[in-house]
Design a protein around this motif. Sequence first.
Motif, PDB file in Angstrom:
ATOM      1  N   THR A  33       0.740  -1.305   0.019  1.00 50.78           N
ATOM      2  CA  THR A  33      -0.135   0.070  -0.130  1.00 50.78           C
ATOM      3  C   THR A  33       0.775   1.190  -0.130  1.00 50.78           C
ATOM      4  OG1 THR A  33       0.189  -0.194   2.381  1.00 50.78           O
ATOM      5  CG2 THR A  33      -1.906  -1.115   1.421  1.00 50.78           C
ATOM      6  N   PRO A  34       1.368   1.792  -1.152  1.00 46.79           N
ATOM      7  CA  PRO A  34       2.293   3.046  -1.364  1.00 46.79           C
ATOM      8  C   PRO A  34       1.446   4.023  -0.730  1.00 46.79           C
ATOM      9  CG  PRO A  34       1.425   2.300  -3.174  1.00 46.79           C
ATOM     10  CD  PRO A  34       0.937   1.211  -2.540  1.00 46.79           C
ATOM     11  N   SER A  35       1.887   5.199  -0.324  1.00 43.14           N
ATOM     12  CA  SER A  35       1.300   6.463  -0.204  1.00 43.14           C
ATOM     13  C   SER A  35       0.789   7.033  -1.603  1.00 43.14           C
ATOM     14  CB  SER A  35       2.171   7.200   0.571  1.00 43.14           C
ATOM     15  OG  SER A  35       1.789   8.706   0.416  1.00 43.14           O
ATOM     16  N   ALA A  36      -0.407   7.909  -1.166  1.00 45.80           N
ATOM     17  CA  ALA A  36      -0.849   8.617  -2.329  1.00 45.80           C
ATOM     18  C   ALA A  36       0.359   9.675  -3.011  1.00 45.80           C
ATOM     19  CB  ALA A  36      -2.019   9.398  -1.961  1.00 45.80           C
ATOM     20  N   ALA A  37       1.073  10.010  -2.204  1.00 50.36           N
ATOM     21  CA  ALA A  37       2.207  10.965  -2.224  1.00 50.36           C
ATOM     22  C   ALA A  37       2.934  10.236  -3.639  1.00 50.36           C
ATOM     23  CB  ALA A  37       2.970  11.319  -1.242  1.00 50.36           C
ATOM     24  N   GLN A  38       3.130   9.113  -3.503  1.00 49.22           N
ATOM     25  CA  GLN A  38       4.021   8.443  -4.491  1.00 49.22           C
ATOM     26  C   GLN A  38       3.779   8.191  -5.870  1.00 49.22           C
ATOM     27  OE1 GLN A  38       6.597   6.203  -3.154  1.00 49.22           O
ATOM     28  NE2 GLN A  38       7.273   5.774  -4.884  1.00 49.22           N
ATOM     29  N   SER A  39       2.798   8.782  -6.267  1.00 49.85           N
ATOM     30  CA  SER A  39       1.794   8.560  -7.621  1.00 49.85           C
ATOM     31  C   SER A  39       2.381   9.426  -8.498  1.00 49.85           C
ATOM     32  CB  SER A  39       0.424   8.826  -7.455  1.00 49.85           C
ATOM     33  OG  SER A  39       0.062   9.948  -6.910  1.00 49.85           O
ATOM     34  N   ALA A  40       3.434  10.296  -8.270  1.00 53.20           N
ATOM     35  CA  ALA A  40       4.262  11.101  -9.437  1.00 53.20           C
ATOM     36  C   ALA A  40       5.038   9.982 -10.166  1.00 53.20           C
ATOM     37  CB  ALA A  40       5.087  12.125  -8.701  1.00 53.20           C
ATOM     38  N   ALA A  41       5.586  10.341 -11.362  1.00 56.97           N
ATOM     39  CA  ALA A  41       6.529   9.643 -12.029  1.00 56.97           C
ATOM     40  C   ALA A  41       6.537   8.149 -12.069  1.00 56.97           C
ATOM     41  CB  ALA A  41       7.950  10.089 -11.572  1.00 56.97           C
ATOM     42  N   GLN A  42       5.243   7.836 -12.689  1.00 53.44           N
ATOM     43  CA  GLN A  42       4.930   6.223 -13.132  1.00 53.44           C
ATOM     44  C   GLN A  42       4.721   6.242 -14.343  1.00 53.44           C
ATOM     45  OE1 GLN A  42       1.695   6.188 -10.275  1.00 53.44           O
ATOM     46  NE2 GLN A  42       2.894   5.725  -8.387  1.00 53.44           N
ATOM     47  N   ARG A  72       4.425  -1.656  -9.120  1.00 53.79           N
ATOM     48  CA  ARG A  72       3.605  -1.806  -8.088  1.00 53.79           C
ATOM     49  C   ARG A  72       2.713  -0.882  -7.568  1.00 53.79           C
ATOM     50  NH1 ARG A  72       3.093  -2.499  -2.485  1.00 53.79           N
ATOM     51  NH2 ARG A  72       4.103  -0.265  -2.540  1.00 53.79           N
ATOM     52  N   ASP A  73       3.470   0.394  -7.452  1.00 54.67           N
ATOM     53  CA  ASP A  73       2.777   1.648  -6.893  1.00 54.67           C
ATOM     54  C   ASP A  73       1.539   2.314  -7.771  1.00 54.67           C
ATOM     55  OD1 ASP A  73       4.426   1.858  -4.913  1.00 54.67           O
ATOM     56  OD2 ASP A  73       5.941   3.401  -5.812  1.00 54.67           O
ATOM     57  N   THR A  74       1.658   1.709  -9.129  1.00 53.55           N
ATOM     58  CA  THR A  74       0.509   2.104  -9.801  1.00 53.55           C
ATOM     59  C   THR A  74      -0.689   1.276  -9.650  1.00 53.55           C
ATOM     60  OG1 THR A  74       1.203   0.942 -11.684  1.00 53.55           O
ATOM     61  CG2 THR A  74       2.182   2.907 -11.702  1.00 53.55           C
ATOM     62  N   ILE A  75      -0.650  -0.007  -9.219  1.00 55.79           N
ATOM     63  CA  ILE A  75      -1.428  -0.719  -8.931  1.00 55.79           C
ATOM     64  C   ILE A  75      -2.379  -0.716  -7.500  1.00 55.79           C
ATOM     65  CG2 ILE A  75      -2.111  -3.417  -8.868  1.00 55.79           C
ATOM     66  CD1 ILE A  75       0.379  -3.833 -10.481  1.00 55.79           C
ATOM     67  N   THR A  76      -1.448  -0.542  -6.585  1.00 54.06           N
ATOM     68  CA  THR A  76      -2.199  -0.133  -5.217  1.00 54.06           C
ATOM     69  C   THR A  76      -2.322   0.909  -4.841  1.00 54.06           C
ATOM     70  OG1 THR A  76       0.003  -0.617  -4.286  1.00 54.06           O
ATOM     71  CG2 THR A  76      -1.034  -2.589  -4.653  1.00 54.06           C
ATOM     72  N   GLN A  77      -3.133   1.173  -3.745  1.00 56.00           N
ATOM     73  CA  GLN A  77      -3.471   2.515  -2.995  1.00 56.00           C
ATOM     74  C   GLN A  77      -2.818   2.408  -1.550  1.00 56.00           C
ATOM     75  OE1 GLN A  77      -4.412   5.213  -4.653  1.00 56.00           O
ATOM     76  NE2 GLN A  77      -4.614   4.047  -6.605  1.00 56.00           N
ATOM     77  N   ASP A  78      -3.043   3.096  -0.858  1.00 55.39           N
ATOM     78  CA  ASP A  78      -2.360   3.004   0.482  1.00 55.39           C
ATOM     79  C   ASP A  78      -3.454   3.016   1.772  1.00 55.39           C
ATOM     80  OD1 ASP A  78      -3.719   5.595   0.592  1.00 55.39           O
ATOM     81  OD2 ASP A  78      -2.013   6.746   1.369  1.00 55.39           O
ATOM     82  N   GLY A  79      -4.494   2.705   1.281  1.00 57.29           N
ATOM     83  CA  GLY A  79      -5.627   2.296   2.577  1.00 57.29           C
ATOM     84  C   GLY A  79      -6.107   3.712   3.342  1.00 57.29           C
ATOM     85  N   THR A  80      -5.709   5.055   2.919  1.00 56.10           N
ATOM     86  CA  THR A  80      -6.094   6.177   3.834  1.00 56.10           C
ATOM     87  C   THR A  80      -7.187   6.622   2.909  1.00 56.10           C
ATOM     88  OG1 THR A  80      -4.456   7.591   2.428  1.00 56.10           O
ATOM     89  CG2 THR A  80      -4.069   6.734   4.663  1.00 56.10           C
ATOM     90  N   PRO A  81      -8.345   7.197   3.475  1.00 57.99           N
ATOM     91  CA  PRO A  81      -9.704   7.564   2.880  1.00 57.99           C
ATOM     92  C   PRO A  81      -9.493   8.465   1.845  1.00 57.99           C
ATOM     93  CG  PRO A  81      -9.807   7.591   5.244  1.00 57.99           C
ATOM     94  CD  PRO A  81      -8.382   7.521   4.996  1.00 57.99           C
ATOM     95  N   THR A 116      -7.031  -9.628  -4.372  1.00 56.08           N
ATOM     96  CA  THR A 116      -7.323 -10.075  -5.596  1.00 56.08           C
ATOM     97  C   THR A 116      -6.082  -9.846  -6.455  1.00 56.08           C
ATOM     98  OG1 THR A 116      -7.621  -7.870  -6.428  1.00 56.08           O
ATOM     99  CG2 THR A 116      -9.683  -9.074  -5.357  1.00 56.08           C
ATOM    100  N   VAL A 117      -4.943  -9.554  -5.963  1.00 59.90           N
ATOM    101  CA  VAL A 117      -3.773  -9.367  -6.648  1.00 59.90           C
ATOM    102  C   VAL A 117      -2.474 -10.017  -5.709  1.00 59.90           C
ATOM    103  CG1 VAL A 117      -4.315  -7.435  -7.918  1.00 59.90           C
ATOM    104  CG2 VAL A 117      -3.251  -7.051  -5.702  1.00 59.90           C
TER     105      VAL A 117
END
Lengths: 214, 214
Positions: free
Chosen positions: A3-12, A87-96, A116-117
Motif C-alpha cells: 500500500t504505497p502512499s498517494a504521495a508516491q503517485s508521481a513519475a509512474q 507496483r505503486d500504480t496498482i495499489t493504493q495506501d488505504g487512507t480515505p 485479488t492481486v
Amino acid sequence: MSTPSAAQSAAQPAAKSAAQPARRGPYAKSRQRRESIVAAAYAVFAAHGYRGGSLQDVADKVGMSQTSLLHYFPSKRDLLLAVLHQRDTITQDGTPRDPEQTLADAVVRQARFNETVPGVIELYTVLCAESVTDNHPGLEYFTERYERLRRSYLRAFTALADEGRLRPGVDPGRAAASLIALWDGIQTQWLMAPERIDMAGCLRDYLDLVVLPA
Amino acid sequence: MSTPSAAQSAAQPAAKSAAQPARRGPYAKSRQRRESIVAAAYAVFAAHGYRGGSLQDVADKVGMSQTSLLHYFPSKRDLLLAVLHQRDTITQDGTPRDPEQTLADAVVRQARFNETVPGVIELYTVLCAESVTDNHPGLEYFTERYERLRRSYLRAFTALADEGRLRPGVDPGRAAASLIALWDGIQTQWLMAPERIDMAGCLRDYLDLVVLPA
C-alpha cells in the motif's frame, strides 16, 4: 502491506502512458517493449526475489537477448526500481479518498482489493524483507516508503485524537507503526495460508480497538 | 517475529552438544566443523538471503572447499534447515515460562531480547518472506511455525477469555494471528530504523488493548 502512499503517485511511466493518446512508430514500440520487460521482471522477482531472479530469466520471458534488454534498462537495479514503481500504480495506501469514508473502511477496502492481486503482495513481501540484506538496491525505496506511511497514518490518528476518538492511552505514533506492521505481517501469513487468514478482519479488529465510534 | 514455539525445542544439535561434556577426537572435530559451517551459513543467508547466498560463500567463510562442505551438509537445503534450527536454539517464543508472568510481560521481555540479536531478526525476516517464492526449501518450516504459534497464542487468549479478561468483541483466533503479524511487521520496520521504532512498546500497546487488567 502492499500500500504505497498517494504521495508516491508521481513519475509512474506505465500509468501516465496509459492516459496518453495512442502513438505509432518507434516511440510506441519502445514504450511497449519497456512495459513488457517490466511485466516480465515483476513476475521473475515475485517468484525468485531480486537476488534469485536473473536478467537472463527476464530476457527469456520476454523473448529478447540480455544485451537488448540492457538497452532499455541499463542495470538490474534500474529494472528493480521500475518494478517497484509499477507496483505503486496498482495499489493504493488505504487512507480515505472520500471525506465521508472512515479510516477502517478505507483500510478494509484496500485489504480486500489486495486479496485479488496475490502476485503484487508476494512481490512486495519478498522484496521488502530482502531489501534489508547487504547493499540491496531496494532499501532506500522501502525505508522511505515506511517513513511516508508512518507520517500518513500518524496524521490520521492525530486527527482522530483531536476529535476525542482515539481510545485513551493510545499513542498515535506507535499506532501508526503498528497498523503498518500488522498489515505487513498478516499479508505474510495470508500468502502461506490464504484460506485460514482473514486479513481484512484482523485490520478492522485493530482499528475497532484503537478508534472509538463517532 | 523471531520467536519459535517452545514445542520446537527438540532436536537442536548445537544446544544439546553445548550441554554435553567436552569430547576429544574425530567426533568432536566433526561436530566443531559442523558448528562452524552452520555459523558461516547463518551469516551468509542473513546478509544475502538463501537464494543470494552461495555454498561457495559459506565454504570461503569457513576456509574449506565446497566438496568438503558437502561432506557435512549434502545440499544447500540441508544447510538452510540446520540454520533455521540453530535460530530456534537462540530465541524463545514469548509465551510465559513462569505461571506468575503475564503474556504481555513475556512478549515484551522476548522483544527486548530480540533487540540484542539483530542478526537473528534479519535472518528470520529475510528467509521467512523469501520462503513464499517458488519451490523454496524453507516454506514448510515457516508454514508449520506459523500454525504452531497461532495455536499457542490462541490457547493463551482463550484462557484469558475464560477468565473474563479478553476485551469484549475480541476474537481469540484473529488476535493470535494479529499478535504474530504485528511482531513480524514491527521487526521489519525496526531493522530499517532501529532508533525510531519501539518494538516492545508497540507489542505492549496491542496486548494492553486486547487483555483487560486482572
